[in-house]
Write an enzyme that holds these catalytic residues in place. Structure first.
Site, PDB file in Angstrom:
ATOM      1  N   THR A 225     -87.370 -41.135  56.731  1.00 39.53           N
ATOM      2  CA  THR A 225     -86.417 -41.918  57.530  1.00 39.53           C
ATOM      3  C   THR A 225     -85.427 -40.958  58.187  1.00 39.53           C
ATOM      4  O   THR A 225     -85.671 -39.758  58.236  1.00 39.53           O
ATOM      5  CB  THR A 225     -85.714 -42.979  56.650  1.00 39.53           C
ATOM      6  OG1 THR A 225     -84.963 -43.867  57.494  1.00 39.53           O
ATOM      7  CG2 THR A 225     -84.752 -42.365  55.627  1.00 39.53           C
ATOM      8  N   ASN A 226     -84.326 -41.468  58.696  1.00 38.89           N
ATOM      9  CA  ASN A 226     -83.293 -40.608  59.284  1.00 38.89           C
ATOM     10  C   ASN A 226     -81.927 -41.192  58.952  1.00 38.89           C
ATOM     11  O   ASN A 226     -81.833 -42.226  58.285  1.00 38.89           O
ATOM     12  CB  ASN A 226     -83.504 -40.476  60.798  1.00 38.89           C
ATOM     13  CG  ASN A 226     -83.494 -41.834  61.473  1.00 38.89           C
ATOM     14  OD1 ASN A 226     -82.499 -42.532  61.451  1.00 38.89           O
ATOM     15  ND2 ASN A 226     -84.627 -42.208  62.064  1.00 38.89           N
ATOM     16  N   GLY A 227     -80.868 -40.531  59.418  1.00 39.79           N
ATOM     17  CA  GLY A 227     -79.506 -40.884  58.978  1.00 39.79           C
ATOM     18  C   GLY A 227     -78.841 -42.012  59.749  1.00 39.79           C
ATOM     19  O   GLY A 227     -77.647 -42.266  59.554  1.00 39.79           O
ATOM     20  N   SER A 228     -79.582 -42.743  60.586  1.00 36.97           N
ATOM     21  CA  SER A 228     -78.934 -43.813  61.356  1.00 36.97           C
ATOM     22  C   SER A 228     -78.444 -44.917  60.427  1.00 36.97           C
ATOM     23  O   SER A 228     -79.158 -45.347  59.517  1.00 36.97           O
ATOM     24  CB  SER A 228     -79.944 -44.392  62.357  1.00 36.97           C
ATOM     25  OG  SER A 228     -79.433 -45.593  62.892  1.00 36.97           O
ATOM     26  N   ALA A 291     -82.969 -45.634  65.948  1.00 34.73           N
ATOM     27  CA  ALA A 291     -83.488 -44.278  65.781  1.00 34.73           C
ATOM     28  C   ALA A 291     -84.894 -44.422  65.202  1.00 34.73           C
ATOM     29  O   ALA A 291     -85.079 -44.475  63.980  1.00 34.73           O
ATOM     30  CB  ALA A 291     -82.588 -43.484  64.852  1.00 34.73           C
TER      31      ALA A 291
END
Ligand code: CTP
Length: 419
Positions: A225-228, A291
């Protein structure tokens, strides 16, 4: 309250049609004073009582004060054949407020049950719905009550939080129905908000917003995943709804509550988001702030991947570029806005995406800056237009950045709308 403020509030209520739901709490006595205040301010009031509410205050009292027959049952003994009354009332009202709302009534409203005139009308109501819970402290804190409130909030119901103080049980805690003057103020504010929405510049327009990260599963317990956090997208959805739009928010996993009046569709992976977006891609305005993962594991292992060698390679494959897919089928008059998060060569990269994906505007986020990008309450963005325009929006809370982006969308001039 200053006289001027009181006058505005009274004006707001003049001639407005208010459904007042009263459920079986000791605080039902406050409904009498609330009716008096609403009537004094010029509102028409129709009272709907649950059968238990009549144990605390008589329909005669509330009927006399409201000057209308109080309704309780959907199928009353002396039925006059008008069993669709709940539908008519739902259409008649400008606002439906349930005060006091007991734990039982909240649970019925959250479940969509309709076993009384109050609950049936709540399901039929097209107007804004508010609930003012009243109960004992522990009932208020119980996970079941809080779960029901979350459900109601995500259904667009506004919750007027109870006050802290002495409760009927003799305990001190949270659960008191706010005083009628406070309820009146909240009712007037809600009517005002609804009026602004229906006369807003985006009234009658459909808006699709994507927000948050996606999660791409490696195995049943792991994902990329990512930090959004979704904050920017949620702020845009809220701002668009406040300007009157009919907003659909396709959201990856976040901790945020759906903004009032926004229809949220929860998704997990890029593939889920693609499907949900394509089902709503005909919207008049599309704002893709999510994102989205560009790659996903080529295959998801159905068992937890065990460690073995020192190195592990996971084959990835490209996900569909959702924004580009919407851009490819963009119709005349549709406005398509993309977002770009860049660490280097921001303007050049963003402009490339603007052209490749057939966008009207792209909002460039500056990933390397403090107070901008993922996980911050503030943002600074540069909005690039397909006409070559550049609009700088200086660092400010993301909710204000959302307003500046909508200002730019709605006033497509090359001049900066906010700097
Ligand atoms: N986007 C999308 N679907 C994807 C990837 C991105 O819809 N699979 C959208 C994002 O929501 C955003 C825009 O495309 O509005 C740009 O996303 P970004 O990640 O900055 O750019 P990419 O096109 O993925 O390019 P790169 O990662 O190479 O910078």
């Amino acid at each position: 309250m200053p006289n001027e403020e009181r006058a505005t509030k009274n004006e707001q209520l003049q001639g407005r049609r208010v459904l007042l739901g009263v459920s079986g709490s000791i605080a039902a006595y406050k409904a009498a004073e609330l009716i008096r205040l609403l009537k004094k301010a010029g509102a028409e009031v129709q009272v709907l009582m649950t059968p238990d509410a009549a144990r605390f205050i008589t329909p005669l009292t509330l009927g006399t004060l409201s000057e209308r027959e109080v309704l309780t049952e959907i199928f009353p003994e002396n039925a006059d054949g008008s069993w669709t009354k709940h539908v008519n009332l739902g259409l008649w009202a400008d606002l439906f407020v349930v005060a006091p709302a007991t734990a039982t009534t909240l649970s019925k409203l959250a479940a969509g049950l309709c076993d009384s005139m109050l609950t049936a009308t709540a399901l039929s109501a097209r107007c804004p719905v508010m609930v003012a819970p009243a109960m004992d402290h522990d009932m208020w804190l119980h996970p079941a009550t809080q779960r029901n409130l979350r459900t109601l909030r995500s259904d667009g119901v506004e919750v007027i939080d109870p006050a802290h103080g002495e409760l009927a049980s003799g305990l001190i805690g949270t659960g008191r129905l706010p005083e009628p003057e406070v309820l009146l103020e909240r009712i007037a504010a809600k009517l005002n908000e609804a009026d602004e929405r229906s006369s807003g510049v985006l009234a009658g327009k459909t808006v699709l917003v994507t927000a948050g990260p996606t999660r791409e599963a490696v195995d049943p317990v792991r994902y990329f995943t990512n930090g959004s956090t979704g904050t920017m997208g949620y702020a845009l959805a809220e701002a668009a709804a406040q300007r009157g739009a009919d907003v659909t928010l396709v959201s990856g996993p976040t901790n945020l509550d759906a903004p009032p009046g926004v229809e949220r569709i929860n998704v997990t992976s890029a593939a889920d988001m693609h499907a949900a977006v394509m089902a709503h891609a005909e919207a008049d305005l599309v704002l893709m702030a999510a994102a989205v993962a560009d790659y996903t594991p080529a295959e998801m292992s159905d068992r937890k991947v065990k460690k073995s060698d020192d190195d592990l390679s996971i084959p990835l494959r490209r996900t569909t570029d959702i924004l580009a897919a919407v851009g490819q089928q963009k119709r005349d008059g549709q406005v398509l806005i993309g977002f770009a998060l860049e660490t280097h060569d921001g303007a050049a990269n963003a402009r490339g995406k603007l052209e490749r994906k057939n966008l009207d505007l792209i909002v460039l986020n500056h990933a390397n800056e403090d107070g901008a990008g993922f996980g911050t309450g503030t943002n600074r963005v540069t909005i690039l237009g397909c006409d070559g325009s550049v609009t700088e929006v200086s660092q400010r809370p993301k909710r204000d950045v959302a307003e500046a982006i909508l200002d730019r969308v709605l006033a497509p001039s090359a001049e900066p709308v906010a700097s």
